[in-house]
Motif scaffolding. Structure first.
Motif, mmCIF file in Angstrom:
data_model
loop_
_atom_site.group_PDB
_atom_site.id
_atom_site.type_symbol
_atom_site.label_atom_id
_atom_site.label_comp_id
_atom_site.label_asym_id
_atom_site.label_seq_id
_atom_site.Cartn_x
_atom_site.Cartn_y
_atom_site.Cartn_z
ATOM 1 N N THR A 13 -25.780 -35.237 33.736
ATOM 2 C CA THR A 13 -25.857 -36.699 33.811
ATOM 3 C C THR A 13 -24.748 -37.202 34.723
ATOM 4 O O THR A 13 -23.787 -36.482 34.996
ATOM 5 N N LEU A 87 -32.828 -39.925 27.830
ATOM 6 C CA LEU A 87 -31.475 -39.836 28.365
ATOM 7 C C LEU A 87 -31.386 -40.511 29.737
ATOM 8 O O LEU A 87 -32.122 -40.147 30.653
ATOM 9 N N CYS A 90 -29.964 -39.085 34.411
ATOM 10 C CA CYS A 90 -30.070 -37.635 34.243
ATOM 11 C C CYS A 90 -30.679 -36.987 35.487
ATOM 12 O O CYS A 90 -31.656 -37.478 36.050
ATOM 13 N N TYR A 110 -26.682 -26.713 31.203
ATOM 14 C CA TYR A 110 -26.887 -28.079 30.715
ATOM 15 C C TYR A 110 -25.501 -28.671 30.506
ATOM 16 O O TYR A 110 -24.757 -28.200 29.645
ATOM 17 N N GLN A 113 -23.801 -35.073 29.177
ATOM 18 C CA GLN A 113 -24.693 -35.560 28.114
ATOM 19 C C GLN A 113 -26.010 -34.792 28.060
ATOM 20 O O GLN A 113 -26.720 -34.854 27.057
ATOM 21 N N LYS A 115 -26.372 -31.769 27.655
ATOM 22 C CA LYS A 115 -26.294 -30.707 26.640
ATOM 23 C C LYS A 115 -27.178 -31.037 25.443
ATOM 24 O O LYS A 115 -27.673 -30.154 24.769
ATOM 25 N N ASN A 116 -27.369 -32.321 25.200
ATOM 26 C CA ASN A 116 -28.191 -32.749 24.064
ATOM 27 C C ASN A 116 -29.679 -32.520 24.282
ATOM 28 O O ASN A 116 -30.452 -32.586 23.332
ATOM 29 N N LEU A 117 -30.091 -32.276 25.521
ATOM 30 C CA LEU A 117 -31.508 -32.033 25.796
ATOM 31 C C LEU A 117 -31.973 -30.696 25.228
ATOM 32 O O LEU A 117 -33.109 -30.570 24.784
ATOM 33 N N ARG A 118 -31.110 -29.697 25.300
ATOM 34 C CA ARG A 118 -31.459 -28.358 24.815
ATOM 35 C C ARG A 118 -30.298 -27.771 24.019
ATOM 36 O O ARG A 118 -29.619 -26.859 24.470
ATOM 37 N N PRO A 119 -30.055 -28.289 22.818
ATOM 38 C CA PRO A 119 -28.925 -27.751 22.041
ATOM 39 C C PRO A 119 -29.093 -26.266 21.733
ATOM 40 O O PRO A 119 -28.105 -25.547 21.619
ATOM 41 N N THR A 122 -27.806 -24.545 24.804
ATOM 42 C CA THR A 122 -26.376 -24.766 24.965
ATOM 43 C C THR A 122 -25.601 -23.754 24.130
ATOM 44 O O THR A 122 -24.632 -23.158 24.594
#
Length: 131
Positions: A13, A87, A90, A110, A113, A115-119, A122
């Motif tokens: 992002t 998000l 991005c 990732y 921010q 990182k929250n797309l594919r925890p 991550t």
């Protein structure tokens, strides 16, 4: 087993819709990608960048093309489909590459921010980089 096409996903992002912010984020994303993947740019089939509709200051592909060994890679920029509540600001990427080693470990960066797309990825990436 012979050569196979594999793919790398990634995202980040940016803080604002500016050339400087987008350039910084794209370089950070590609630095991370190159640091953790054994990617021969001669084997890259293509790279697609997608951006959310709130980013239009510069094409991420134009930034990638400035990098060493990226000038001959087929690059494409597209606008990510807008979904309410998704998000913002991005940048995503999808790289297809040929490899003689289909079992090669792939690091999907990732960052920020995104990182929250594919925890799930991550956490897996953290384990991969700690080896």
């Amino acid at each position: 087993m012979g050569w196979r096409v594999r793919a790398i996903r990634g995202a980040t992002t940016v803080s604002e819709n500016s050339v400087a912010a987008i350039r910084e984020a794209v370089h950070e994303l590609l630095d991370e990608l190159e640091a953790h993947n054994r990617l021969d740019m001669e084997e890259v089939v293509s790279v697609t960048f997608s951006v959310t509709r709130d980013l239009d200051a510069i094409f991420p592909a134009a930034i990638a093309r400035e990098r060493p060994n990226w000038s001959n890679v087929p690059l494409l920029d597209v606008q990510q489909m807008h979904v309410e509540g998704s998000l913002p600001r991005c940048i995503r990427l999808l790289i297809h590459f040929n490899t003689p080693n289909p079992a090669i470990e792939i690091y999907h960066p990732y960052l920020r921010q995104a990182k929250n797309l594919r925890p799930d990825w991550t956490l897996a990436q953290a384990a991969l980089t700690s080896k």
